[in-house]
Scaffold this motif. Sequence first.
Motif, PDB file in Angstrom:
ATOM      1  N   ALA A   1      -4.954 -10.419  -5.284  1.00 17.18           N
ATOM      2  CA  ALA A   1      -5.776  -9.652  -4.340  1.00 17.18           C
ATOM      3  C   ALA A   1      -5.756  -8.163  -4.662  1.00 17.18           C
ATOM      4  O   ALA A   1      -6.640  -7.421  -4.249  1.00 17.18           O
ATOM      5  CB  ALA A   1      -5.299  -9.881  -2.905  1.00 17.18           C
ATOM      6  N   LEU A   2      -4.759  -7.708  -5.410  1.00 20.30           N
ATOM      7  CA  LEU A   2      -4.711  -6.323  -5.881  1.00 20.30           C
ATOM      8  C   LEU A   2      -5.238  -6.327  -7.302  1.00 20.30           C
ATOM      9  O   LEU A   2      -4.670  -6.971  -8.186  1.00 20.30           O
ATOM     10  CB  LEU A   2      -3.281  -5.788  -5.840  1.00 20.30           C
ATOM     11  CG  LEU A   2      -3.118  -4.354  -6.332  1.00 20.30           C
ATOM     12  CD1 LEU A   2      -3.836  -3.377  -5.410  1.00 20.30           C
ATOM     13  CD2 LEU A   2      -1.641  -3.999  -6.440  1.00 20.30           C
ATOM     14  N   ARG A   3      -6.327  -5.613  -7.503  1.00 18.23           N
ATOM     15  CA  ARG A   3      -6.970  -5.633  -8.817  1.00 18.23           C
ATOM     16  C   ARG A   3      -7.533  -4.263  -9.152  1.00 18.23           C
ATOM     17  O   ARG A   3      -7.773  -3.446  -8.260  1.00 18.23           O
ATOM     18  CB  ARG A   3      -8.070  -6.684  -8.849  1.00 18.23           C
ATOM     19  CG  ARG A   3      -9.171  -6.424  -7.846  1.00 18.23           C
ATOM     20  CD  ARG A   3     -10.342  -7.369  -8.041  1.00 18.23           C
ATOM     21  NE  ARG A   3     -11.363  -7.212  -7.030  1.00 18.23           N
ATOM     22  CZ  ARG A   3     -12.246  -6.222  -6.983  1.00 18.23           C
ATOM     23  NH1 ARG A   3     -12.238  -5.276  -7.890  1.00 18.23           N
ATOM     24  NH2 ARG A   3     -13.148  -6.173  -6.026  1.00 18.23           N
TER      25      ARG A   3
ATOM     26  N   LEU B   1       3.074  -5.394  -0.343  1.00 22.05           N
ATOM     27  CA  LEU B   1       2.713  -6.635  -1.017  1.00 22.05           C
ATOM     28  C   LEU B   1       3.933  -7.186  -1.734  1.00 22.05           C
ATOM     29  O   LEU B   1       4.850  -6.436  -2.079  1.00 22.05           O
ATOM     30  CB  LEU B   1       1.591  -6.382  -2.030  1.00 22.05           C
ATOM     31  CG  LEU B   1       0.351  -5.647  -1.516  1.00 22.05           C
ATOM     32  CD1 LEU B   1      -0.571  -5.292  -2.670  1.00 22.05           C
ATOM     33  CD2 LEU B   1      -0.366  -6.492  -0.477  1.00 22.05           C
ATOM     34  N   PRO B   2       3.945  -8.469  -2.005  1.00 22.38           N
ATOM     35  CA  PRO B   2       5.058  -9.028  -2.766  1.00 22.38           C
ATOM     36  C   PRO B   2       4.968  -8.618  -4.233  1.00 22.38           C
ATOM     37  O   PRO B   2       3.930  -8.173  -4.709  1.00 22.38           O
ATOM     38  CB  PRO B   2       4.873 -10.541  -2.606  1.00 22.38           C
ATOM     39  CG  PRO B   2       3.408 -10.711  -2.380  1.00 22.38           C
ATOM     40  CD  PRO B   2       2.962  -9.482  -1.622  1.00 22.38           C
TER      41      PRO B   2
ATOM     42  N   GLU C   1       4.251   2.546  -4.534  1.00 21.62           N
ATOM     43  CA  GLU C   1       5.562   2.125  -5.034  1.00 21.62           C
ATOM     44  C   GLU C   1       5.398   0.788  -5.737  1.00 21.62           C
ATOM     45  O   GLU C   1       4.728  -0.119  -5.233  1.00 21.62           O
ATOM     46  CB  GLU C   1       6.534   1.969  -3.862  1.00 21.62           C
ATOM     47  CG  GLU C   1       7.899   1.472  -4.242  1.00 21.62           C
ATOM     48  CD  GLU C   1       8.800   1.260  -3.031  1.00 21.62           C
ATOM     49  OE1 GLU C   1       9.762   0.503  -3.178  1.00 21.62           O
ATOM     50  OE2 GLU C   1       8.547   1.832  -1.962  1.00 21.62           O
ATOM     51  N   VAL C   2       6.007   0.679  -6.907  1.00 27.06           N
ATOM     52  CA  VAL C   2       6.003  -0.575  -7.653  1.00 27.06           C
ATOM     53  C   VAL C   2       7.423  -0.817  -8.134  1.00 27.06           C
ATOM     54  O   VAL C   2       7.944  -0.072  -8.958  1.00 27.06           O
ATOM     55  CB  VAL C   2       5.035  -0.531  -8.860  1.00 27.06           C
ATOM     56  CG1 VAL C   2       5.097  -1.840  -9.641  1.00 27.06           C
ATOM     57  CG2 VAL C   2       3.613  -0.240  -8.414  1.00 27.06           C
TER      58      VAL C   2
ATOM     59  N   VAL D   1       5.467  -4.189  -3.875  1.00 27.27           N
ATOM     60  CA  VAL D   1       4.407  -3.270  -4.297  1.00 27.27           C
ATOM     61  C   VAL D   1       3.828  -2.695  -3.014  1.00 27.27           C
ATOM     62  O   VAL D   1       3.463  -3.439  -2.102  1.00 27.27           O
ATOM     63  CB  VAL D   1       3.306  -4.005  -5.098  1.00 27.27           C
ATOM     64  CG1 VAL D   1       2.160  -3.064  -5.434  1.00 27.27           C
ATOM     65  CG2 VAL D   1       3.891  -4.634  -6.360  1.00 27.27           C
ATOM     66  N   VAL D   2       3.785  -1.366  -2.933  1.00 24.01           N
ATOM     67  CA  VAL D   2       3.224  -0.713  -1.752  1.00 24.01           C
ATOM     68  C   VAL D   2       1.973   0.037  -2.193  1.00 24.01           C
ATOM     69  O   VAL D   2       2.004   0.793  -3.173  1.00 24.01           O
ATOM     70  CB  VAL D   2       4.230   0.257  -1.098  1.00 24.01           C
ATOM     71  CG1 VAL D   2       3.607   0.955   0.105  1.00 24.01           C
ATOM     72  CG2 VAL D   2       5.503  -0.486  -0.695  1.00 24.01           C
TER      73      VAL D   2
END
Length: 128
Positions: A111-113, A104-105, A79-80, A85-86
């Motif tokens: 950290a998400l890449r 995530l925020p 999900e975004v 952000v999941v």
Amino acid sequence: MLPSSWIEHRRPDDREPVGWIRPEGDEWVAVSLLGRDLTGPVDWLAAEEALEATGLSWLADVWTLEQDGGEPLRVRLVEVTPDRVVVQTDDFGAIDVRVVRYELPWPAPDALRPRRAGDPDGWVPVGG
């Protein structure tokens, strides 16, 4: 939270949202659905073109979530939204694989890449 000055941009053919265009002085910056800049300051048309060229296919890509002190995780976006952000650990298409979800925020943290060559793949073959 989504800044009120950002303007949603939708693909012309199907009206699917692909990101935002935000003001930067007298120019504009294309921003992805993850809340990340896709361009520097450019004219409006270039910002639109960048969003349309990027499209939505990247949402289906495999990503890496860096963990504090841990091994990077192979994840998929679930999900975004401008609220969050999941992601979840990759199930490799198997219905019987246990997955772990991480909220995530938004905008998504660094950290998400996207995955890079050499990232651990997380796949453990059955029996091996």
